[in-house]
Structure formats: C-alpha cells, structure tokens
Write an enzyme that holds these catalytic residues in place. Structure first.
Site, short mmCIF file in Angstrom:
data_model
loop_
_atom_site.label_atom_id
_atom_site.label_comp_id
_atom_site.label_asym_id
_atom_site.label_seq_id
_atom_site.Cartn_x
_atom_site.Cartn_y
_atom_site.Cartn_z
N LYS A 126 0.85 -1.19 0.00
CA LYS A 126 0.00 0.00 0.00
C LYS A 126 0.89 1.24 0.00
O LYS A 126 1.91 1.29 0.70
CB LYS A 126 -0.90 -0.03 1.24
CG LYS A 126 -1.90 1.10 1.34
CD LYS A 126 -2.77 0.87 2.58
CE LYS A 126 -3.78 1.98 2.78
NZ LYS A 126 -4.62 1.73 3.98
N SER A 207 -9.40 1.86 3.53
CA SER A 207 -8.55 2.62 2.63
C SER A 207 -7.60 1.76 1.80
O SER A 207 -7.02 2.22 0.85
CB SER A 207 -7.73 3.64 3.42
OG SER A 207 -6.79 3.01 4.26
N SER A 231 -9.85 -0.97 7.47
CA SER A 231 -9.32 -0.82 6.12
C SER A 231 -8.47 -1.97 5.62
O SER A 231 -7.98 -1.91 4.51
CB SER A 231 -8.51 0.47 5.99
OG SER A 231 -9.06 1.23 4.94
#
Length: 548
Positions: A126, A207, A231
């Site tokens: 990420k 997210s 998330s």
C-alpha cells in the site's frame, strides 16, 4: 452518520474469444455469465498467476518458474488489467528495479543461497508504506509525490529478508481515508479511483482498496494493507480475499504514513489464510516470534466454543443467509455455537471520543512523519498540507474537502486531558467491556460475525454511500485486537466474508480458526469483471419490462 473506512470501517460515529454463454464453478461458487460480460473472460487469470501464494512459493522452490519470469508475468498483467482493459487503477507504481531484484534472487537460488519462504515471491505494498526502492511513498497525495525516502519500513525489511520482491505500490483512499467526512473510498489525486474487479462500478472499500483489488485480480502474489478502523477487513470483504488485521504493535508502524498511534497496523491481504500467515511471519517483529504457518490447525474448530455476535448480523437477507451457511459449516467442523444477542453497552459520548482519539493522534503522528519525510517534500506539517491542498484545489479538492484536517489542526498534543480521557474511554469500552468481556462472560474461544456490507456503487457526487454495516470489526479495530476475514460466498457476483476475532496477542489462534473454516469451504470467487450489476442475467432480466 458518516462511516469512515479508515486505513479504514465504521467509527461510530477487455475483449477475448469466448463462447456466447458459459457456466463454470470456481472454488465452489456457481457463476453464470451474461452476453454483456463475455468480453471480460480474458481477464480471469490462468496458469501460475491463478495460483495462491503457497503454491507460487512452492513452484519457485521447485524451479517450475523463475522469479524473473514471474515478475514479468505480473507486470504484463498489471498493464493488461490495471492500466488497460477494466482499468482497475489499483497499482499506483511499479518498482522499476523489480526485474533486477528478481534476477539477483534467481542467481542466489542457483547458488544455494535461498533467503526464506518468500524467496522470489512478488508483493505489492500500500502506498503509505515506505520501501527503499526508487518509488515515492505518497498516501495518494500530490503533496507527497516526491517522497522517495530510500528507507525500508521494518515490515518491508522483514519481507525482503524472507526473500520477497517489492513489485510496486497500490493505490488507496487518500491519506488512508482520513481527510474528509465526505470522502470517496479508493480515490486519490495521484492514482484516481480504484475499481472493484468483481463489478467495476462497485466500491472497492477503503482505505486499502488497491491492495484488496490487486490481490483479487492476481496482480501480485499478495499485498500489504493498513488499518485504523476496517481498512484491511472491509476491502478484503468486498474484493473476496483473506485479510488479517494483527494485534496493534505486532507489526511495526515505523515509516508508514500514520493516522493513529493506538489503532494503526499493517496487515497481509492474500488469497488464502496460509498466504497471510507466511507474510505475517516475515512482517512481525519481536525477539520470540511465532511461526504462524506452523500454528495453523485445520481441526481448530473441533470442540471450540464459538460466540456468534447475533446482534451484528444486520438486516440484509442475503448476508444473513451466507452467514447462517457459514455457521452450519462451523457446527459441522465440531464447533459449539453460543448465541450472543446483546451488544456491549457503549459509554455516553462514545462516538465523539472515538473520533477525537483519531483527530488528536493524526495531528501528532502526521506532523512527526512529515518532519522526517524526504528532503524534496515541502509540506513539513499538517498545516502546510492543508495550505498546499487549497493552492491545488482543482486537483486535491475537486471531489471532496479536507474537513477532518480542519478538525484536527487546532487540537493540542497527546498530553491534553481531553485526548487522554477519550483514548481511555474507547479502549476500555472495546477491550475490558467489549471483546474481553464477551469472551469471558460467554466462555467462548472466538467471536464471529459478518465482515461487512455488500459493496455499494462508486459515487463521485455523494461520496461514499453505504448501507448499514453488519459486523463488529470496529470493536477489534479500536481495541487493537486481531481480526481476520475469510470469504463466505457471493451475492449476485459480489463477495462477502466472515470475521473471526479474539483478544490481544491471540493472532495465531485467530488465523487458525479462519484457516479451519477456509479449509472446509474454499469459497473464494475469482473476479469476473462485470461492468455493472446488469451484466448478471438474473438482474438484467428483472430490470426489463415483463414479457412472456
């Protein structure tokens, strides 16, 4: 009330040759394709890319494929599926040195210098997680587009030590979905909008949206996400993969763009529980590390007392049905189900306190992070970022504001009595009076609930518009306790999962319960890249006027 899917779930808040129609069964899930979706069939992976991380690691070890060829195949697939074709926009950057690293690892293997179980396995990070590769760590923000720090976060160093290749960075919800009350999950100024590979107009959840979509679409062997409140779990749920949120502190948060010092953690996102355990072995820190792979027990459910969080199931009938089916599997595996019907009481002002914890901690930790960012970064404080966003409003503020930044900026430091009261209140409610209380009061080994909602549509006008969220993942997130989601089936082509959660440092146990359920079901569905729900024949028929 706004539901934040933070580093993110709720704080209280394209053409191919294919037959005209086809039916197939993928991992126990019946899939029917309509004529409108025929052109998506070339995006379903085949060969090595269709395999799971344990299978890929075994193939590398056996010499069935080289790391170099595997990296080439993933880069080609990213071009075909992520940047062309369905245009998932889940990968924000490809490591320019990935092929070089792959060749080096192949040479080491030939020389008998295997680094570890992940030797040659490509992993996506990420894009709020630093690596020393020639890639910026941006959190999707224009202000951090030049944030090339040349340093590995400890979790990345652990993955490298185990032999993993950092293939690139995944898109996300900007600033890990902590910028606005009206945000859109999966959108960043730098990466655009991530798409759900199961249905392209559906929300990938935030997210860690890019990490979830990329794993589901087989763009890497596995990905790393981060969670503050849902998330890892939410994008894993809606993208139909396994996501594991560890106990806070098990994986170091150093050199990761932060939100909350008390809730943030990185976690593995993979096709299988074994893959997640392999990654966690490398990512976890501490002198006496657990072997999470060796701890997996397919018979873990036999004789287990499982607390069913009945109050969290919600009103969506299809989710209720999938969850009941999952409970039947648990019983068939020898578990004793214990119904828990009463939600733990929340103290007065819980929602306000929960938000205040994040606001205070975000200001403090993001200021610390920005102060040590790459020299090329000109925004050294939250206040600087806010001013930068206003100056670049046509890009940064085109879809939603920075209202959470506005709320955080005036706050004091982490010695402020209001912050300390808020932190202590919410942690006690979710720990001693929450998960720990439920486990002890009902004498159960594990708690289960649905992992979340069916993905809603991407909506750039209204921002995130979600149905009421089933599940209890927020409890584990605020407590800082482990939680895993495992696919439990599909609903009109969209995946949903079941969550297993327990108390602090019971990560191996949580993984094992998820593993036992996965072994008994194997319900991960391969994405079919439907454009909309009306690609599904049963929905397309219902949307048209009745005719004989």
């Amino acid at each position: 009330m706004k539901q934040w899917l933070l580093a993110g779930a709720a704080v209280i808040s394209i053409a191919a040759c294919a037959p005209e129609t086809s039916n197939q069964t993928t991992n126990g899930t019946d899939i029917t394709y309509s004529e409108a979706s025929i052109d998506t069939q070339s995006y379903v992976p085949t060969g090595m890319l269709a395999k799971t991380m344990p299978e890929i690691a075994a193939a590398l070890k056996a010499g069935d494929i080289s790391a170099e060829d595997l990296v080439k195949a993933y880069i080609e697939r990213i071009e075909k599926v992520d940047r062309s074709g369905p245009t998932l926009q889940s990968v924000i950057a490809v490591n320019p040195d990935a092929l070089v690293e792959a060749r080096k690892l192949d040479e080491k293997r030939v020389a008998g210098e295997t680094l570890g179980p992940l030797h040659g396995v490509p992993i996506l990070l990420k894009d709020n997680i630093e690596s020393k590769d020639n890639m910026a760590t941006t959190a999707g923000a224009l202000a951090l587009k030049d944030n090339i720090t040349g340093r590995d976060s400890p979790l990345v160093a652990g993955l490298r030590d185990a032999g993993a290749i950092i293939l690139g960075k995944t898109n996300l919800s900007q600033w890990a979905n902590f910028r606005s009350n009206d945000s859109m999950s999966g959108w960043t100024a730098l990466g655009g909008q991530v798409r759900n590979p199961h249905m392209l107009d559906r929300n990938p959840c935030g997210s860690s949206s890019g990490s979830g979509a990329a794993t589901a679409a087989s763009l890497a062997s596995g990905t790393v996400g981060t969670e503050t409140n849902g998330s890892v779990i939410c994008p894993s749920n809606v993208n139909g993969i396994v996501g594991f949120k560890p106990t806070v502190g098990l994986v170091s948060q150093q050199y990761i763009v932060p939100i909350s010092s008390s809730q943030d953690t990185a976690g593995p996102m993979t096709k299988t529980v074994t893959g997640a355990a392999m990654m966690l072995n490398a990512m976890a820190t501490g002198a006496a590390k657990t072997d999470y792979v060796a701890s997996l027990d397919a018979d873990k459910l036999k004789g287990a007392r499982v607390g069913v969080l009945r109050y969290s199931v919600g009103g969506q009938k299809d989710i209720q049905k999938r969850f009941e089916d999952a409970l039947e599997v648990l019983k068939a595996q020898g578990a004793e189900l214990v119904e828990i019907t009463e939600r733990p009481a929340s103290p007065d002002g819980f929602g306000r306190h929960a938000l205040n914890v994040l606001l205070y901690e975000f200001k403090a930790t993001v200021n610390e992070y920005l102060a040590e960012a790459a020299e090329a970064v000109t925004t050294r404080t939250l206040k600087d970022v806010m001013a930068f966003n206003i100056e670049n409003a046509d890009v940064e503020l085109a879809l939603f504001d920075q209202s959470l930044f506005d709320q955080a900026q005036p706050l004091g430091d982490l010695n402020t009595p209001e912050y300390i009261e808020a932190r202590d209140t919410v942690q006690k409610a979710m720990r001693e009076d929450g998960i720990d209380m439920l486990l002890a009061k009902h004498n159960v080994d594990i708690l289960v609930a649905p992992s979340g909602a069916i993905a809603s549509r991407v909506d750039p006008i209204n921002g995130d518009v979600w149905p009421n969220f089933p599940g209890a993942g927020s409890m584990a997130a605020i407590a800082g306790y482990p939680n895993i989601t495992v696919p439990m089936g599909t609903i009109h082509g969209m995946s949903v999962g079941i969550s297993f959660m327990a108390s602090k440092d019971q990560d191996a146990k949580v993984l094992s319960y998820g593993f036992a359920y996965e072994r008994a079901t194997n319900l991960r569905a391969e994405p079919q890249y439907y454009k909309t729900a009306e690609d599904r024949p049963e929905i397309a028929k219902a949307m048209k006027p009745y005719s004989k």
